[in-house]
Design an enzyme around this catalytic site. Structure first.
Site, mmCIF file in Angstrom:
data_model
loop_
_atom_site.group_PDB
_atom_site.id
_atom_site.type_symbol
_atom_site.label_atom_id
_atom_site.label_comp_id
_atom_site.label_asym_id
_atom_site.label_seq_id
_atom_site.Cartn_x
_atom_site.Cartn_y
_atom_site.Cartn_z
ATOM 1 N N THR A 201 0.822 -1.215 0.000
ATOM 2 C CA THR A 201 0.000 0.000 0.000
ATOM 3 C C THR A 201 0.856 1.265 0.000
ATOM 4 O OG1 THR A 201 -0.137 -0.107 2.425
ATOM 5 C CG2 THR A 201 -1.938 -1.125 1.165
ATOM 6 N N THR A 204 -0.286 5.123 -1.501
ATOM 7 C CA THR A 204 -1.730 5.236 -1.757
ATOM 8 C C THR A 204 -2.208 6.681 -1.637
ATOM 9 O OG1 THR A 204 -2.106 4.605 0.554
ATOM 10 C CG2 THR A 204 -2.343 2.881 -1.105
#
Length: 265
Positions: A201, A204
């Protein structure tokens, strides 16, 4: 896009360029800092002088122009002041997306306390939208932000700092159900989703803010730009390539025709 460089390619200017390109836009940049960074964290930061940041912005805006602006890592007060002054002078009528980058994914602080105060006083009043996660929202609202109810209180409080709209990102909420909330004047829009179980992630926040900016540049209404950006990021997380030993990057290229987005998670 006015932001820092990520040598690992997953966040910062590199993620911004990839996201804008994948969504059909053309990205120009002013780099505010160089980082020695990978999926395990930020290992060193090399500053770029405020005068050179302003010069990067000015030559692009004078020649190519911009349909939207996005800020990311602005880690020193003098950098924020310079960026805000340049925007006010050369692009005051262009929608600005402010990603209030305060921490790297691994926890490294990317914004000093003095810089935080300057961001609130100088940059937020210029923002069409600011996109904090929950820890950032807590700093911007001076309140605890750990639940959806906290988010509902924090959004209006941040808008009082001058931003026209706020997207509170609920990725730090506990549990499998996630909520993002868009506050835009009298309109409040909730976006719901399921948590994707992955460590990939990194970037992001940068990616989402740049995707929103691309939508605004292309003439989308704010809520529509946010909705498209969220869908883009969700799929980029879902098909993340699995690079690195830590918080890996997203699959920014998934919308491109013929791209194979196989995940190595």
């Amino acid at each position: 896009i006015i932001a820092g460089s990520d040598s690992g390619g997953g966040a910062g200017i590199q993620a911004d360029i990839k996201a804008v390109t994948a969504l059909g836009g053309f990205a120009t940049t002013a780099i505010t800092a160089l980082t020695a960074q990978n999926t395990l964290g930020v290992h060193a930061i090399e500053d770029v002088s405020p005068d050179f940041i302003a010069r990067q912005m000015a030559v692009v805006l004078d020649d190519i122009g911009a349909d939207a602006l996005k800020t990311g890592m602005l880690h020193r007060p003098e950098v924020i002041e310079t960026v805000a002054a340049t925007i006010s002078d050369k692009a005051s009528d262009v929608p600005l997306v402010v990603d209030p980058v305060m921490y790297a994914k691994g926890g490294a602080a990317l914004l000093t306390e003095d810089a935080h105060k300057t961001l609130v006083s100088k940059l937020l009043p210029l923002a069409r939208i600011v996109t904090p996660n929950l820890p950032e929202a807590a700093h911007l609202s001076d309140m605890t932000v750990e639940t959806v109810e906290d988010m509902e209180r924090a959004g209006p409080a941040i808008m009082k700092r001058g931003a026209q709209a706020v997207l509170l990102k609920g990725g730090h909420l506990p549990g499998a159900d996630l909520v993002d909330i868009l506050f835009d004047g009298d309109e409040v829009v909730r976006f719901s989703g399921k948590r994707i179980d992955t460590r990939h992630t990194h970037g992001t926040g940068c990616t989402l803010a740049s995707a929103i900016a691309a939508g605004l540049a292309q003439g989308l209404a704010l809520a529509a730009a946010v909705e498209r950006a969220r869908k883009y990021v969700v799929e980029a997380i879902r098909t993340a390539p699995g690079y690195g030993q830590g918080h890996g990057p997203l699959n920014h290229a998934h919308p491109l025709a013929g791209h194979a987005g196989a995940s190595r998670q």
